[in-house]
Design a protein around this motif. Structure first.
Motif, PDB file in Angstrom:
ATOM      1  N   LEU A  10      15.159  13.931 -27.376  1.00 27.24           N
ATOM      2  CA  LEU A  10      14.130  12.950 -27.708  1.00 27.24           C
ATOM      3  C   LEU A  10      12.787  13.469 -27.205  1.00 27.24           C
ATOM      4  O   LEU A  10      12.639  13.732 -26.005  1.00 27.24           O
ATOM      5  CB  LEU A  10      14.458  11.611 -27.059  1.00 27.24           C
ATOM      6  N   GLN A  12       8.226  13.515 -28.055  1.00 25.78           N
ATOM      7  CA  GLN A  12       7.099  12.827 -28.688  1.00 25.78           C
ATOM      8  C   GLN A  12       6.500  13.710 -29.785  1.00 25.78           C
ATOM      9  O   GLN A  12       6.661  14.935 -29.771  1.00 25.78           O
ATOM     10  CB  GLN A  12       6.043  12.488 -27.653  1.00 25.78           C
ATOM     11  N   ALA A  13       5.816  13.075 -30.694  1.00 25.19           N
ATOM     12  CA  ALA A  13       5.142  13.814 -31.756  1.00 25.19           C
ATOM     13  C   ALA A  13       4.209  14.858 -31.145  1.00 25.19           C
ATOM     14  O   ALA A  13       3.497  14.573 -30.175  1.00 25.19           O
ATOM     15  CB  ALA A  13       4.356  12.858 -32.640  1.00 25.19           C
ATOM     16  N   PRO A  86       7.423  12.654 -36.472  1.00 27.49           N
ATOM     17  CA  PRO A  86       8.509  11.669 -36.604  1.00 27.49           C
ATOM     18  C   PRO A  86       9.401  11.938 -37.816  1.00 27.49           C
ATOM     19  O   PRO A  86      10.602  11.665 -37.766  1.00 27.49           O
ATOM     20  CB  PRO A  86       7.746  10.352 -36.743  1.00 27.49           C
ATOM     21  N   THR A  89      12.748  13.769 -37.451  1.00 27.15           N
ATOM     22  CA  THR A  89      13.896  13.114 -36.837  1.00 27.15           C
ATOM     23  C   THR A  89      15.108  13.204 -37.750  1.00 27.15           C
ATOM     24  O   THR A  89      15.066  12.798 -38.911  1.00 27.15           O
ATOM     25  CB  THR A  89      13.577  11.644 -36.536  1.00 27.15           C
ATOM     26  N   THR A 118      15.173  13.589 -32.157  1.00 31.60           N
ATOM     27  CA  THR A 118      14.433  12.354 -32.365  1.00 31.60           C
ATOM     28  C   THR A 118      12.999  12.557 -31.904  1.00 31.60           C
ATOM     29  O   THR A 118      12.766  12.946 -30.768  1.00 31.60           O
ATOM     30  CB  THR A 118      15.065  11.188 -31.605  1.00 31.60           C
ATOM     31  N   VAL A 119      12.066  12.299 -32.806  1.00 26.64           N
ATOM     32  CA  VAL A 119      10.651  12.470 -32.499  1.00 26.64           C
ATOM     33  C   VAL A 119       9.977  11.105 -32.581  1.00 26.64           C
ATOM     34  O   VAL A 119       9.952  10.481 -33.639  1.00 26.64           O
ATOM     35  CB  VAL A 119       9.985  13.448 -33.474  1.00 26.64           C
ATOM     36  N   SER A 120       9.449  10.668 -31.469  1.00 26.57           N
ATOM     37  CA  SER A 120       8.782   9.368 -31.437  1.00 26.57           C
ATOM     38  C   SER A 120       7.292   9.536 -31.707  1.00 26.57           C
ATOM     39  O   SER A 120       6.697  10.559 -31.363  1.00 26.57           O
ATOM     40  CB  SER A 120       9.006   8.708 -30.086  1.00 26.57           C
ATOM     41  N   SER A 121       6.714   8.512 -32.289  1.00 20.00           N
ATOM     42  CA  SER A 121       5.276   8.584 -32.628  1.00 20.00           C
ATOM     43  C   SER A 121       4.398   8.117 -31.494  1.00 20.00           C
ATOM     44  O   SER A 121       4.864   7.587 -30.509  1.00 20.00           O
ATOM     45  CB  SER A 121       5.003   7.743 -33.867  1.00 20.00           C
TER      46      SER A 121
END
Length: 121
Positions: A10, A12-13, A86, A89, A118-121
Protein backbone atom coordinates in the motif's frame (compact mmCIF):
# COMPACT_ATOMS: atom_id res chain seq x y z
CA UNK A 1 7.32 -24.32 -13.19
CA UNK A 2 6.71 -22.04 -10.24
CA UNK A 3 6.50 -18.27 -10.32
CA UNK A 4 6.65 -16.41 -7.02
CA UNK A 5 5.65 -12.76 -7.18
CA UNK A 6 6.39 -10.39 -4.31
CA UNK A 7 6.88 -6.74 -3.46
CA UNK A 8 3.35 -5.41 -3.51
CA UNK A 9 1.97 -3.10 -0.88
CA UNK A 10 0.00 0.00 0.00
CA UNK A 11 1.53 3.28 -1.14
CA UNK A 12 0.49 6.83 -1.87
CA UNK A 13 0.17 8.35 -5.31
CA UNK A 14 3.59 9.37 -6.59
CA UNK A 15 5.43 6.69 -4.63
CA UNK A 16 7.42 3.78 -6.01
CA UNK A 17 7.37 0.02 -5.61
CA UNK A 18 9.54 -2.77 -6.95
CA UNK A 19 7.94 -6.10 -7.74
CA UNK A 20 9.93 -9.31 -8.08
CA UNK A 21 9.08 -12.57 -9.79
CA UNK A 22 11.28 -15.56 -8.99
CA UNK A 23 10.97 -18.41 -11.46
CA UNK A 24 11.95 -22.02 -10.91
CA UNK A 25 11.24 -25.58 -11.90
CA UNK A 26 11.71 -25.90 -15.62
CA UNK A 27 11.79 -24.33 -19.03
CA UNK A 28 10.29 -20.85 -18.88
CA UNK A 29 10.13 -20.07 -22.56
CA UNK A 30 11.66 -16.94 -24.01
CA UNK A 31 9.61 -14.27 -22.31
CA UNK A 32 8.39 -13.28 -18.88
CA UNK A 33 5.64 -10.72 -18.47
CA UNK A 34 3.68 -8.76 -15.91
CA UNK A 35 -0.08 -8.42 -16.09
CA UNK A 36 -2.49 -6.80 -13.65
CA UNK A 37 -6.12 -7.15 -12.76
CA UNK A 38 -8.19 -4.55 -10.96
CA UNK A 39 -11.48 -5.46 -9.25
CA UNK A 40 -14.22 -5.96 -11.79
CA UNK A 41 -11.88 -5.62 -14.74
CA UNK A 42 -10.17 -8.00 -17.10
CA UNK A 43 -6.55 -8.90 -16.69
CA UNK A 44 -4.43 -6.44 -18.64
CA UNK A 45 -0.91 -6.45 -19.95
CA UNK A 46 1.73 -4.32 -18.26
CA UNK A 47 5.17 -5.26 -19.57
CA UNK A 48 7.33 -8.09 -20.85
CA UNK A 49 11.00 -8.95 -21.31
CA UNK A 50 12.86 -11.58 -23.26
CA UNK A 51 15.23 -13.63 -21.14
CA UNK A 52 18.18 -13.79 -23.50
CA UNK A 53 17.92 -10.73 -25.70
CA UNK A 54 16.67 -8.35 -23.02
CA UNK A 55 14.14 -6.81 -25.39
CA UNK A 56 11.35 -5.12 -23.46
CA UNK A 57 7.84 -3.92 -24.12
CA UNK A 58 5.37 -1.80 -22.16
CA UNK A 59 1.71 -0.97 -22.19
CA UNK A 60 1.09 2.66 -23.06
CA UNK A 61 -0.45 3.25 -19.64
CA UNK A 62 2.85 2.53 -17.85
CA UNK A 63 5.42 3.59 -20.43
CA UNK A 64 7.89 6.04 -18.92
CA UNK A 65 6.91 5.15 -15.35
CA UNK A 66 7.58 1.40 -15.11
CA UNK A 67 10.79 -0.43 -15.93
CA UNK A 68 11.13 -4.18 -16.35
CA UNK A 69 14.50 -5.84 -15.80
CA UNK A 70 15.95 -9.27 -15.14
CA UNK A 71 18.62 -11.18 -13.32
CA UNK A 72 19.24 -14.29 -15.39
CA UNK A 73 21.52 -15.84 -12.79
CA UNK A 74 18.69 -15.73 -10.25
CA UNK A 75 15.88 -16.42 -12.73
CA UNK A 76 14.17 -13.32 -11.42
CA UNK A 77 12.38 -10.50 -13.19
CA UNK A 78 11.69 -7.14 -11.61
CA UNK A 79 9.13 -4.43 -12.25
CA UNK A 80 10.18 -1.03 -10.96
CA UNK A 81 7.07 1.11 -10.69
CA UNK A 82 7.56 4.86 -10.26
CA UNK A 83 5.11 7.74 -10.03
CA UNK A 84 2.34 5.35 -9.11
CA UNK A 85 -1.26 6.41 -9.64
CA UNK A 86 -4.50 5.19 -8.07
CA UNK A 87 -5.34 3.64 -11.46
CA UNK A 88 -2.35 1.34 -10.98
CA UNK A 89 -4.17 -0.38 -8.12
CA UNK A 90 -4.51 -4.06 -8.99
CA UNK A 91 -3.25 -7.54 -8.34
CA UNK A 92 -0.06 -7.91 -10.34
CA UNK A 93 0.73 -11.30 -11.87
CA UNK A 94 3.90 -12.53 -13.46
CA UNK A 95 3.64 -14.96 -16.35
CA UNK A 96 6.08 -17.13 -18.28
CA UNK A 97 6.16 -19.76 -20.98
CA UNK A 98 5.67 -17.62 -24.05
CA UNK A 99 8.09 -18.03 -26.92
CA UNK A 100 7.44 -14.50 -28.15
CA UNK A 101 7.15 -11.01 -26.74
CA UNK A 102 3.40 -10.83 -26.32
CA UNK A 103 0.70 -8.82 -24.60
CA UNK A 104 -1.89 -11.62 -24.78
CA UNK A 105 -2.63 -13.71 -21.70
CA UNK A 106 -3.21 -16.76 -23.89
CA UNK A 107 0.44 -16.93 -24.98
CA UNK A 108 1.70 -17.44 -21.43
CA UNK A 109 1.60 -20.92 -20.01
CA UNK A 110 2.64 -20.31 -16.41
CA UNK A 111 1.26 -17.83 -13.91
CA UNK A 112 2.27 -16.73 -10.45
CA UNK A 113 -0.13 -16.17 -7.58
CA UNK A 114 -0.20 -12.38 -7.79
CA UNK A 115 0.80 -9.59 -5.47
CA UNK A 116 -1.52 -6.75 -4.46
CA UNK A 117 -0.57 -3.17 -5.25
CA UNK A 118 -2.78 -0.47 -3.77
CA UNK A 119 -2.17 3.20 -4.51
CA UNK A 120 -4.07 5.72 -2.45
CA UNK A 121 -4.79 9.23 -3.67
Amino acid sequence: VQLQASGGGLVQAGDSLRLSCAASGGALGNTLAWFRQAPGKEREYVSSIMWNRGVTDYADSVKGRFTISKDNAKNTVFLQMNRLKPDDTAVYYCAAGSMILSNYTSTYRYWGQGTQVTVSS
